[in-house]
Design a protein around this motif. Structure first.
Motif, PDB file in Angstrom:
ATOM      1  N   PRO A 134     -48.723 -77.246  38.709  1.00  0.00           N
ATOM      2  CA  PRO A 134     -48.025 -76.866  39.941  1.00  0.00           C
ATOM      3  C   PRO A 134     -48.764 -75.846  40.794  1.00  0.00           C
ATOM      4  O   PRO A 134     -48.406 -75.645  41.953  1.00  0.00           O
ATOM      5  CB  PRO A 134     -46.707 -76.285  39.426  1.00  0.00           C
ATOM      6  CG  PRO A 134     -47.047 -75.732  38.087  1.00  0.00           C
ATOM      7  CD  PRO A 134     -48.070 -76.676  37.517  1.00  0.00           C
ATOM      8  N   THR A 135     -49.777 -75.182  40.255  1.00  0.00           N
ATOM      9  CA  THR A 135     -50.470 -74.142  41.024  1.00  0.00           C
ATOM     10  C   THR A 135     -51.912 -74.482  41.354  1.00  0.00           C
ATOM     11  O   THR A 135     -52.583 -73.716  42.036  1.00  0.00           O
ATOM     12  CB  THR A 135     -50.470 -72.807  40.247  1.00  0.00           C
ATOM     13  OG1 THR A 135     -51.268 -72.949  39.065  1.00  0.00           O
ATOM     14  CG2 THR A 135     -49.054 -72.387  39.864  1.00  0.00           C
ATOM     15  N   GLY A 136     -52.422 -75.593  40.833  1.00  0.00           N
ATOM     16  CA  GLY A 136     -53.826 -75.922  41.042  1.00  0.00           C
ATOM     17  C   GLY A 136     -54.748 -75.226  40.070  1.00  0.00           C
ATOM     18  O   GLY A 136     -55.971 -75.261  40.226  1.00  0.00           O
ATOM     19  N   ALA A 137     -54.174 -74.576  39.040  1.00  0.00           N
ATOM     20  CA  ALA A 137     -54.994 -73.865  38.054  1.00  0.00           C
ATOM     21  C   ALA A 137     -55.840 -74.840  37.235  1.00  0.00           C
ATOM     22  O   ALA A 137     -56.980 -74.546  36.898  1.00  0.00           O
ATOM     23  CB  ALA A 137     -54.103 -73.031  37.133  1.00  0.00           C
ATOM     24  N   SER A 138     -55.270 -75.987  36.888  1.00  0.00           N
ATOM     25  CA  SER A 138     -56.041 -77.021  36.209  1.00  0.00           C
ATOM     26  C   SER A 138     -56.796 -77.801  37.266  1.00  0.00           C
ATOM     27  O   SER A 138     -56.190 -78.306  38.217  1.00  0.00           O
ATOM     28  CB  SER A 138     -55.121 -77.964  35.430  1.00  0.00           C
ATOM     29  OG  SER A 138     -54.569 -77.320  34.310  1.00  0.00           O
ATOM     30  N   PHE A 139     -58.099 -77.896  37.109  1.00  0.00           N
ATOM     31  CA  PHE A 139     -58.901 -78.575  38.117  1.00  0.00           C
ATOM     32  C   PHE A 139     -60.128 -79.206  37.483  1.00  0.00           C
ATOM     33  O   PHE A 139     -60.520 -78.868  36.361  1.00  0.00           O
ATOM     34  CB  PHE A 139     -59.326 -77.616  39.230  1.00  0.00           C
ATOM     35  CG  PHE A 139     -60.316 -76.562  38.800  1.00  0.00           C
ATOM     36  CD1 PHE A 139     -61.673 -76.706  39.029  1.00  0.00           C
ATOM     37  CD2 PHE A 139     -59.885 -75.407  38.157  1.00  0.00           C
ATOM     38  CE1 PHE A 139     -62.588 -75.735  38.629  1.00  0.00           C
ATOM     39  CE2 PHE A 139     -60.780 -74.426  37.752  1.00  0.00           C
ATOM     40  CZ  PHE A 139     -62.149 -74.587  37.994  1.00  0.00           C
ATOM     41  N   LYS A 140     -60.731 -80.138  38.205  1.00  0.00           N
ATOM     42  CA  LYS A 140     -61.950 -80.803  37.741  1.00  0.00           C
ATOM     43  C   LYS A 140     -63.095 -80.429  38.659  1.00  0.00           C
ATOM     44  O   LYS A 140     -62.998 -80.565  39.881  1.00  0.00           O
ATOM     45  CB  LYS A 140     -61.765 -82.318  37.741  1.00  0.00           C
ATOM     46  CG  LYS A 140     -62.962 -83.079  37.175  1.00  0.00           C
ATOM     47  CD  LYS A 140     -62.762 -84.592  37.283  1.00  0.00           C
ATOM     48  CE  LYS A 140     -62.818 -85.032  38.727  1.00  0.00           C
ATOM     49  NZ  LYS A 140     -62.829 -86.512  38.872  1.00  0.00           N
ATOM     50  N   ARG A 141     -64.188 -79.939  38.062  1.00  0.00           N
ATOM     51  CA  ARG A 141     -65.367 -79.621  38.862  1.00  0.00           C
ATOM     52  C   ARG A 141     -66.013 -80.895  39.380  1.00  0.00           C
ATOM     53  O   ARG A 141     -65.756 -81.986  38.891  1.00  0.00           O
ATOM     54  CB  ARG A 141     -66.402 -78.856  38.024  1.00  0.00           C
ATOM     55  CG  ARG A 141     -65.962 -77.506  37.568  1.00  0.00           C
ATOM     56  CD  ARG A 141     -67.070 -76.545  37.242  1.00  0.00           C
ATOM     57  NE  ARG A 141     -68.338 -77.090  36.771  1.00  0.00           N
ATOM     58  CZ  ARG A 141     -69.424 -76.351  36.558  1.00  0.00           C
ATOM     59  NH1 ARG A 141     -69.394 -75.049  36.785  1.00  0.00           N
ATOM     60  NH2 ARG A 141     -70.539 -76.890  36.113  1.00  0.00           N
ATOM     61  N   ALA A 142     -66.870 -80.733  40.361  1.00  0.00           N
ATOM     62  CA  ALA A 142     -67.561 -81.886  40.944  1.00  0.00           C
ATOM     63  C   ALA A 142     -68.388 -82.628  39.906  1.00  0.00           C
ATOM     64  O   ALA A 142     -68.618 -83.831  40.027  1.00  0.00           O
ATOM     65  CB  ALA A 142     -68.448 -81.433  42.095  1.00  0.00           C
ATOM     66  N   ASP A 143     -68.844 -81.924  38.854  1.00  0.00           N
ATOM     67  CA  ASP A 143     -69.663 -82.561  37.814  1.00  0.00           C
ATOM     68  C   ASP A 143     -68.842 -83.110  36.654  1.00  0.00           C
ATOM     69  O   ASP A 143     -69.383 -83.481  35.622  1.00  0.00           O
ATOM     70  CB  ASP A 143     -70.728 -81.593  37.297  1.00  0.00           C
ATOM     71  CG  ASP A 143     -70.125 -80.295  36.756  1.00  0.00           C
ATOM     72  OD1 ASP A 143     -68.886 -80.206  36.620  1.00  0.00           O
ATOM     73  OD2 ASP A 143     -70.909 -79.355  36.488  1.00  0.00           O
ATOM     74  N   GLY A 144     -67.517 -83.163  36.823  1.00  0.00           N
ATOM     75  CA  GLY A 144     -66.654 -83.792  35.839  1.00  0.00           C
ATOM     76  C   GLY A 144     -66.061 -82.893  34.778  1.00  0.00           C
ATOM     77  O   GLY A 144     -65.227 -83.334  33.989  1.00  0.00           O
ATOM     78  N   ILE A 145     -66.455 -81.624  34.732  1.00  0.00           N
ATOM     79  CA  ILE A 145     -65.915 -80.703  33.724  1.00  0.00           C
ATOM     80  C   ILE A 145     -64.526 -80.238  34.161  1.00  0.00           C
ATOM     81  O   ILE A 145     -64.341 -79.743  35.274  1.00  0.00           O
ATOM     82  CB  ILE A 145     -66.840 -79.491  33.518  1.00  0.00           C
ATOM     83  CG1 ILE A 145     -68.210 -79.965  33.021  1.00  0.00           C
ATOM     84  CG2 ILE A 145     -66.229 -78.511  32.521  1.00  0.00           C
ATOM     85  CD1 ILE A 145     -69.209 -78.830  32.818  1.00  0.00           C
ATOM     86  N   VAL A 146     -63.546 -80.399  33.279  1.00  0.00           N
ATOM     87  CA  VAL A 146     -62.162 -80.007  33.567  1.00  0.00           C
ATOM     88  C   VAL A 146     -61.927 -78.597  33.031  1.00  0.00           C
ATOM     89  O   VAL A 146     -62.204 -78.313  31.862  1.00  0.00           O
ATOM     90  CB  VAL A 146     -61.168 -80.997  32.937  1.00  0.00           C
ATOM     91  CG1 VAL A 146     -59.734 -80.556  33.197  1.00  0.00           C
ATOM     92  CG2 VAL A 146     -61.400 -82.403  33.488  1.00  0.00           C
ATOM     93  N   LEU A 147     -61.415 -77.720  33.884  1.00  0.00           N
ATOM     94  CA  LEU A 147     -61.243 -76.310  33.534  1.00  0.00           C
ATOM     95  C   LEU A 147     -59.862 -75.805  33.936  1.00  0.00           C
ATOM     96  O   LEU A 147     -59.094 -76.507  34.595  1.00  0.00           O
ATOM     97  CB  LEU A 147     -62.317 -75.463  34.234  1.00  0.00           C
ATOM     98  CG  LEU A 147     -63.783 -75.780  33.911  1.00  0.00           C
ATOM     99  CD1 LEU A 147     -64.706 -75.003  34.839  1.00  0.00           C
ATOM    100  CD2 LEU A 147     -64.098 -75.460  32.457  1.00  0.00           C
TER     101      LEU A 147
END
Length: 263
Positions: free
Chosen positions: A139-152
């Motif tokens: 809900p906050t955008g804290a989970s995201f995927k980098r442009a190189d595919g790594i999910v953080l």
């Protein structure tokens, strides 16, 4: 309850019962959407107004030309070997425990071929999906995927709602229950936030291999290959192109960055 890691076409099912370390919320996700987290503020309202700039800033150095991934050879992964698990805990400042309040970014599981009874040992971690469910529900955008595919996870904007933990089909995320002391400078952690395997992004950005890969290689197993899935000349791309590989829960069409051979 056992995590459903069934591979439909080969009828593989997980045989090792994994204790729930996550502390999932005891209510349905639909109910959580209306939960008050502050006077007059509901999670559904946060989701509708979630800022996306923070994730973009964090991944500014990543390139979409690269897709980092792993290829795990089940034939070289010995049952009872935990070198990758130990290396992950040491590198990232984890306790190494398996209790309900311990974070474990990589764990060993066993899967069984229903028709033949063959049992294989595999490391299981965040699969770094191209279409990550954890990102979709945050809900906050804290989970995201980098442009190189790594999910953080951006610890500055994670509110600990644990939506992502419920959405992950791999049970790959942990909730930090206790204050964190003596942290590793490259691996910030925080009580009340969610975390998971980062592919040792701090090492990758320095041109190094993830800790689990290095440990597996140093032990002489060579079961984990790391590299750029987008580069046809990389070792991992050549292996994927030359030999059959599988994705866990491939029926979900998540296009995972972690692939397995020999299963």
């Amino acid at each position: 309850m056992k995590p459903d890691l069934t591979l439909p076409s080969s009828e593989l099912t997980e045989t090792k019962t994994e204790s729930s370390r996550r502390g999932f919320l005891g209510v349905a996700a639909a109910g959580l959407a209306g939960v008050l987290i502050a006077p007059g503020v509901r999670l559904i309202e946060i989701a509708q107004a979630a800022p996306k700039a923070s994730a973009s800033a964090i991944s500014a150095g990543a390139s979409s030309k690269v897709r980092w991934g792993m290829l795990i050879d089940s034939g070289k992964c010995a049952s009872g070997c935990n070198d990758c698990v130990t290396a992950c805990s040491t590198e990232n400042g984890l306790s190494g425990g398996t209790g309900t309040t311990d974070s474990q970014w990589i764990r060993k599981i066993e899967i069984k071929e229903v028709r033949t009874g063959k049992i294989q040992s595999l490391p299981m971690m965040c699969q770094h999906c191209a279409e990550p469910p954890c990102v979709d529900v945050c809900p906050t955008g804290a989970s995201f995927k980098r442009a190189d595919g790594i999910v953080l996870v951006d610890k500055h904007t994670c509110i600990g709602c644990r939506y992502c933990m419920m959405a992950c089909p791999y049970k790959a995320r942990s909730f930090v229950h206790a204050p964190q002391n003596n942290q590793k400078p490259d691996v910030p952690r925080g009580m009340g936030t969610v975390e998971a395997c980062t592919l040792c992004v701090h090492k990758v950005d320095r041109g190094e291999q993830p800790a689990c890969v290095s440990a597996c290689s140093a032990a002489g197993h060579g079961a984990i290959l790391f590299g750029d899935l987008n580069n046809p000349e990389s070792d991992i791309s050549k292996r994927v192109a030359s030999y059959p590989t599988r994705q866990i829960r491939e029926n979900l069409n998540l296009n995972t960055g972690v692939r397995y051979s020999g299963i």
